[in-house]
Design a protein around this motif. Structure first.
Motif, PDB file in Angstrom:
ATOM      1  N   TRP A   1       0.801  -1.054   0.012  1.00 12.88           N
ATOM      2  CA  TRP A   1      -0.042   0.154   0.019  1.00 12.88           C
ATOM      3  C   TRP A   1       0.993   1.200  -0.016  1.00 12.88           C
ATOM      4  O   TRP A   1       0.630   2.180  -0.811  1.00 12.88           O
ATOM      5  CB  TRP A   1      -0.907   0.062   1.230  1.00 12.88           C
ATOM      6  CG  TRP A   1      -1.708   1.343   1.406  1.00 12.88           C
ATOM      7  CD1 TRP A   1      -2.934   1.628   0.657  1.00 12.88           C
ATOM      8  CD2 TRP A   1      -1.472   2.292   1.938  1.00 12.88           C
ATOM      9  NE1 TRP A   1      -3.344   2.726   1.007  1.00 12.88           N
ATOM     10  CE2 TRP A   1      -2.494   3.262   1.988  1.00 12.88           C
ATOM     11  CE3 TRP A   1      -0.459   2.787   3.005  1.00 12.88           C
ATOM     12  CZ2 TRP A   1      -2.503   4.577   2.541  1.00 12.88           C
ATOM     13  CZ3 TRP A   1      -0.398   3.994   3.926  1.00 12.88           C
ATOM     14  CH2 TRP A   1      -1.412   4.710   3.608  1.00 12.88           C
ATOM     15  N   ILE A   2       2.024   1.292   0.994  1.00 13.90           N
ATOM     16  CA  ILE A   2       2.681   2.262   0.984  1.00 13.90           C
ATOM     17  C   ILE A   2       3.412   2.566  -0.321  1.00 13.90           C
ATOM     18  O   ILE A   2       3.700   3.797  -0.814  1.00 13.90           O
ATOM     19  CB  ILE A   2       3.814   2.368   2.141  1.00 13.90           C
ATOM     20  CG1 ILE A   2       3.011   2.166   3.435  1.00 13.90           C
ATOM     21  CG2 ILE A   2       4.839   3.564   1.951  1.00 13.90           C
ATOM     22  CD1 ILE A   2       4.123   2.037   4.656  1.00 13.90           C
ATOM     23  N   LEU A   3       3.811   1.488  -1.080  1.00 15.86           N
ATOM     24  CA  LEU A   3       4.686   1.622  -2.364  1.00 15.86           C
ATOM     25  C   LEU A   3       3.630   2.039  -3.460  1.00 15.86           C
ATOM     26  O   LEU A   3       4.067   2.803  -4.201  1.00 15.86           O
ATOM     27  CB  LEU A   3       5.282   0.383  -2.763  1.00 15.86           C
ATOM     28  CG  LEU A   3       6.362  -0.328  -2.031  1.00 15.86           C
ATOM     29  CD1 LEU A   3       6.441  -1.809  -2.391  1.00 15.86           C
ATOM     30  CD2 LEU A   3       7.659   0.371  -2.297  1.00 15.86           C
ATOM     31  N   GLU A   4       2.532   1.890  -3.486  1.00 18.09           N
ATOM     32  CA  GLU A   4       1.422   2.199  -4.155  1.00 18.09           C
ATOM     33  C   GLU A   4       1.314   3.925  -4.071  1.00 18.09           C
ATOM     34  O   GLU A   4       1.119   4.575  -5.058  1.00 18.09           O
ATOM     35  CB  GLU A   4       0.016   1.686  -4.132  1.00 18.09           C
ATOM     36  CG  GLU A   4      -0.834   1.967  -5.211  1.00 18.09           C
ATOM     37  CD  GLU A   4      -2.110   1.266  -5.004  1.00 18.09           C
ATOM     38  OE1 GLU A   4      -3.093   1.925  -5.788  1.00 18.09           O
ATOM     39  OE2 GLU A   4      -2.300   0.349  -4.352  1.00 18.09           O
ATOM     40  N   CYS A   5       1.322   4.217  -2.906  1.00 13.47           N
ATOM     41  CA  CYS A   5       1.220   5.584  -2.749  1.00 13.47           C
ATOM     42  C   CYS A   5       2.234   6.459  -3.075  1.00 13.47           C
ATOM     43  O   CYS A   5       2.075   7.669  -3.732  1.00 13.47           O
ATOM     44  CB  CYS A   5       1.062   5.956  -1.010  1.00 13.47           C
ATOM     45  SG  CYS A   5      -0.385   5.207  -0.342  1.00 13.47           S
ATOM     46  N   VAL A   6       3.506   5.904  -2.979  1.00 14.06           N
ATOM     47  CA  VAL A   6       4.822   6.646  -3.233  1.00 14.06           C
ATOM     48  C   VAL A   6       5.142   6.471  -4.772  1.00 14.06           C
ATOM     49  O   VAL A   6       6.163   7.190  -5.230  1.00 14.06           O
ATOM     50  CB  VAL A   6       5.888   6.312  -2.252  1.00 14.06           C
ATOM     51  CG1 VAL A   6       5.633   6.690  -0.895  1.00 14.06           C
ATOM     52  CG2 VAL A   6       6.409   5.031  -2.596  1.00 14.06           C
ATOM     53  N   SER A   7       4.414   5.908  -5.447  1.00 17.26           N
ATOM     54  CA  SER A   7       4.946   5.316  -6.868  1.00 17.26           C
ATOM     55  C   SER A   7       5.219   6.383  -7.840  1.00 17.26           C
ATOM     56  O   SER A   7       6.202   6.360  -8.470  1.00 17.26           O
ATOM     57  CB  SER A   7       3.802   4.580  -7.698  1.00 17.26           C
ATOM     58  OG  SER A   7       2.485   5.066  -7.630  1.00 17.26           O
ATOM     59  N   ASP A   8       4.421   7.267  -7.830  1.00 13.53           N
ATOM     60  CA  ASP A   8       4.710   8.690  -8.597  1.00 13.53           C
ATOM     61  C   ASP A   8       5.275   9.812  -7.894  1.00 13.53           C
ATOM     62  O   ASP A   8       5.543  10.952  -8.452  1.00 13.53           O
ATOM     63  CB  ASP A   8       3.284   9.035  -9.256  1.00 13.53           C
ATOM     64  CG  ASP A   8       2.249   9.609  -8.459  1.00 13.53           C
ATOM     65  OD1 ASP A   8       2.438   9.274  -7.046  1.00 13.53           O
ATOM     66  OD2 ASP A   8       1.473   9.930  -8.732  1.00 13.53           O
ATOM     67  N   ASN A   9       5.663   9.607  -6.587  1.00 19.02           N
ATOM     68  CA  ASN A   9       6.442  10.761  -5.813  1.00 19.02           C
ATOM     69  C   ASN A   9       7.630  11.030  -6.248  1.00 19.02           C
ATOM     70  O   ASN A   9       8.439   9.872  -6.678  1.00 19.02           O
ATOM     71  CB  ASN A   9       6.348  10.408  -4.354  1.00 19.02           C
ATOM     72  CG  ASN A   9       6.768  11.639  -3.626  1.00 19.02           C
ATOM     73  OD1 ASN A   9       8.217  11.815  -3.376  1.00 19.02           O
ATOM     74  ND2 ASN A   9       5.936  12.396  -3.067  1.00 19.02           N
ATOM     75  N   LEU A  10       8.133  12.188  -6.506  1.00 17.42           N
ATOM     76  CA  LEU A  10       9.554  12.690  -6.965  1.00 17.42           C
ATOM     77  C   LEU A  10      10.553  11.773  -6.316  1.00 17.42           C
ATOM     78  O   LEU A  10      11.697  11.530  -6.920  1.00 17.42           O
ATOM     79  CB  LEU A  10       9.782  14.182  -6.677  1.00 17.42           C
ATOM     80  CG  LEU A  10      11.080  14.596  -7.358  1.00 17.42           C
ATOM     81  CD1 LEU A  10      11.196  14.396  -8.898  1.00 17.42           C
ATOM     82  CD2 LEU A  10      11.110  15.966  -7.018  1.00 17.42           C
ATOM     83  N   LEU A  11      10.467  11.702  -4.924  1.00 15.81           N
ATOM     84  CA  LEU A  11      11.425  11.017  -4.211  1.00 15.81           C
ATOM     85  C   LEU A  11      11.806   9.522  -4.419  1.00 15.81           C
ATOM     86  O   LEU A  11      12.894   8.941  -4.206  1.00 15.81           O
ATOM     87  CB  LEU A  11      11.178  11.232  -2.416  1.00 15.81           C
ATOM     88  CG  LEU A  11      12.168  10.825  -1.608  1.00 15.81           C
ATOM     89  CD1 LEU A  11      13.186  11.645  -1.879  1.00 15.81           C
ATOM     90  CD2 LEU A  11      11.603  10.758  -0.221  1.00 15.81           C
TER      91      LEU A  11
END
Length: 578
Positions: free
Chosen positions: A197-207
């Motif tokens: 779930w966390i990986l999906e949340c950050v998938s398109d985050n610049l970081l």
């Protein structure tokens, strides 16, 4: 002990002078710390010269009999901190292999060149070329070496492939990355569904955009759950030394800029990445509008996990690359740079990796699987890992001589032409020798074809499917010839960014104006942006158009790298719209 070995051991005292003393007398005159003395004694007592030689990649070309004979001829010597092992300008009369310790290599012209450690070697260039030493070697810690006299060296040099190395700095765009030995405590593993779930949340985050799966998972595992009360500001606008990134697990947060609400974060919302990327002040206040929970990771933990993942991958790359015979002469530091420069790629069975007749722009190291080499005249052969291919077109600046197709699912290390020329310069002559093997295979195939009544040896010079190859335009002819960095005249500052600044400069020879983009090396390394900067340079070098901001030249010095770009003096449209 052979008479030549006795004579060599008695005349050499380790600092270039010749004195007829026994090795025991020399040892009594040397001083070192008790801990270093004990460690060296244990090391010398424990290791067997012959078994040690079996572990040195450089000597892999020697047979068992040759190694046995060599082991009898070598002598063991311990050097202490600060002691010169070789001196620049002196006549070379021995070659050495480092068994344990660390050695600094420096020259009068280029300064520090490299560090040598276990398994590395030195002194061969002076013996191969009958010249004086081109660098000074100094022990930076207690160092144990195997010394080989010139007489013994002359007997083995035909069986060993040495690197073509000079006493000068590398031309590679590489900054030494500081390895931090800090260890963070282990964390309890999160449930798989939470991680996903966390990986999906950050998938398109610049970081997280440039991180691979392993790096992302490591960072997510490092996150901890924090409770935030209603009305509590999690982030305050303008706060400096900000070091934390957040993913909202539950609750809601208002985004306030100068006290005005401009947005809201709900479950899955991510914020705070700029603090980890650019060390910049917080741009907004994040206020909890309900009791909430967030997953957080600070900058140190983030960078630690990225470093650990990169180190593990690098070690695996080095282990795989060191199995290639052509790379045996490379020092451990050189192997590290090669491992850093390659990209891992996986191809499915049937994929065409190289097409005959194409322009070569990559070098490949087959790490796993089998490939088929084939030509349009019907010739083909298979090759299994570990092996290399694609080097012929790069070494000889020719079109691809054969197609390479994945016979099974394969894993390869890919290296660009630029990195190939810079990093593999010391062993290019070894790779070029493979051309003799290719020619022998061609002759054998032609002979077989003639025996069958075929023509053989015919090469079609057309691309895939019979289509004519696309013409590759060299854009360097369109670039301006700009003067050296020191000659540029600085007019003023155009802008300032996270990594440095952009100045308006003039070339005094042509009076042409340019934008000089200066980027600080230490910030690039701290933020792990080396790949970004190199990619930017490579992409811009391949493009030129009057509608683009074109790159004309690059420079570097001890602190920064520089891009000379077209200058656009019209200003930003955003300033008018705002």
């Amino acid at each position: 002990m052979s008479s030549s070995r006795q004579q060599y051991q008695s005349k050499y005292n380790g600092n270039g002078s010749r004195q007829y003393k026994s090795s025991n007398q020399q040892a009594q005159q040397q001083t070192m710390s008790p801990r270093g003395t004990e460690r060296s004694r244990q090391k010398v007592a424990q290791f067997d010269i012959k078994s040690t030689l079996d572990k040195v990649p450089l000597l892999s070309g020697l047979g068992k009999t040759q190694k046995r004979q060599l082991a009898k001829e070598l002598i063991t010597k311990v050097y202490h901190v600060g002691q010169d092992i070789m001196k620049e300008g002196q006549e070379g009369d021995f070659f050495l292999i480092i068994i344990d310790g660390k050695v600094d290599v420096k020259s009068s012209k280029a300064g520090h060149l490299a560090y040598l450690s276990d398994g590395d070697y030195a002194g061969e260039q002076a013996l191969l070329k009958a010249t004086t030493r081109n660098a000074t070697l100094t022990a930076v810690e207690t160092t144990t070496c195997l010394l080989c006299s010139k007489h013994t060296f002359d007997k083995i040099k035909k069986s060993v492939k040495f690197a073509n190395r000079e006493g000068k700095k590398r031309r590679a765009f590489a900054t030494q990355i500081r390895r931090d030995d800090m260890k963070l405590p282990e964390v309890e593993k999160k449930p798989t569904e939470t991680v996903e779930w966390i990986l999906e949340c950050v998938s398109d985050n610049l970081l997280f955009l440039k991180l691979d799966r392993d790096q992302k998972e490591r960072v997510v595992q490092r996150m901890r759950l924090v409770h935030v009360k209603k009305g509590e500001p999690l982030i305050k606008q303008g706060a400096s030394n900000a070091q934390t990134f957040y993913v909202t697990e539950s609750g809601t947060f208002d985004i306030l800029v100068d006290g005005v609400k401009v947005g809201q974060y709900k479950r899955g919302g991510c914020f705070g990445e700029l603090a980890l990327l650019y060390d910049s002040p917080r741009a907004a206040t994040i206020l909890a509008t309900s009791n909430a929970t967030v997953w957080e990771v600070n900058r140190n933990a983030f960078r630690y996990e990225i470093e650990q993942a990169s180190r593990s991958r690098n070690e695996a790359n080095v282990a795989a690359i060191s199995k290639i015979d052509a790379f045996a002469p490379l020092l451990s530091e050189e192997l590290q740079l090669v491992a850093d420069a390659v990209d891992v790629a996986r191809y499915k069975k049937g994929t065409v990796i190289i097409q005959q007749g194409e322009i070569g722009d990559k070098f490949y190291i087959l790490q796993k699987g089998t490939v088929t080499f084939s030509k349009t005249d019907g010739w083909s052969m298979d090759a299994q890992a570990p092996t290399v291919f694609g080097e012929r077109a790069l070494v000889k600046n020719e079109e691809r001589a054969a197609s390479v197709i994945a016979k099974t699912n394969i894993t390869v290390y890919e290296m660009t032409k630029t990195d190939f020329e810079v990093l593999l310069g010391p062993v290019l002559h070894n790779l070029a020798e493979k051309d003799k093997e290719y020619k022998a295979i061609d002759k054998q195939y032609e002979a077989q074809q003639k025996a069958k009544g075929g023509g053989g040896g015919h090469h079609h010079k057309r691309g895939r499917g019979g289509r004519a190859k696309k013409e590759v335009i060299d854009v360097t002819q369109y670039r301006d010839k700009v003067c050296d960095l020191k000659e540029l005249k600085v007019i003023g500052v155009l802008g300032k960014g996270a990594f440095g600044l952009v100045s308006l400069v003039i070339d005094p020879h042509t009076n042409n104006a340019y934008a000089l983009k200066a980027i600080k090396k230490h910030q690039i390394v701290e933020l792990g942006q080396q790949a970004h900067i190199i990619s930017e340079k490579r992409v811009m070098e391949k493009m030129y158009n009057k509608f683009l901001v074109n790159l004309h030249r690059t420079y570097k010095d001890q602190l920064r790298v520089y891009f000379v770009l077209d200058v656009c003096l019209g200003g930003e449209l955003f300033t008018i719209l705002r």
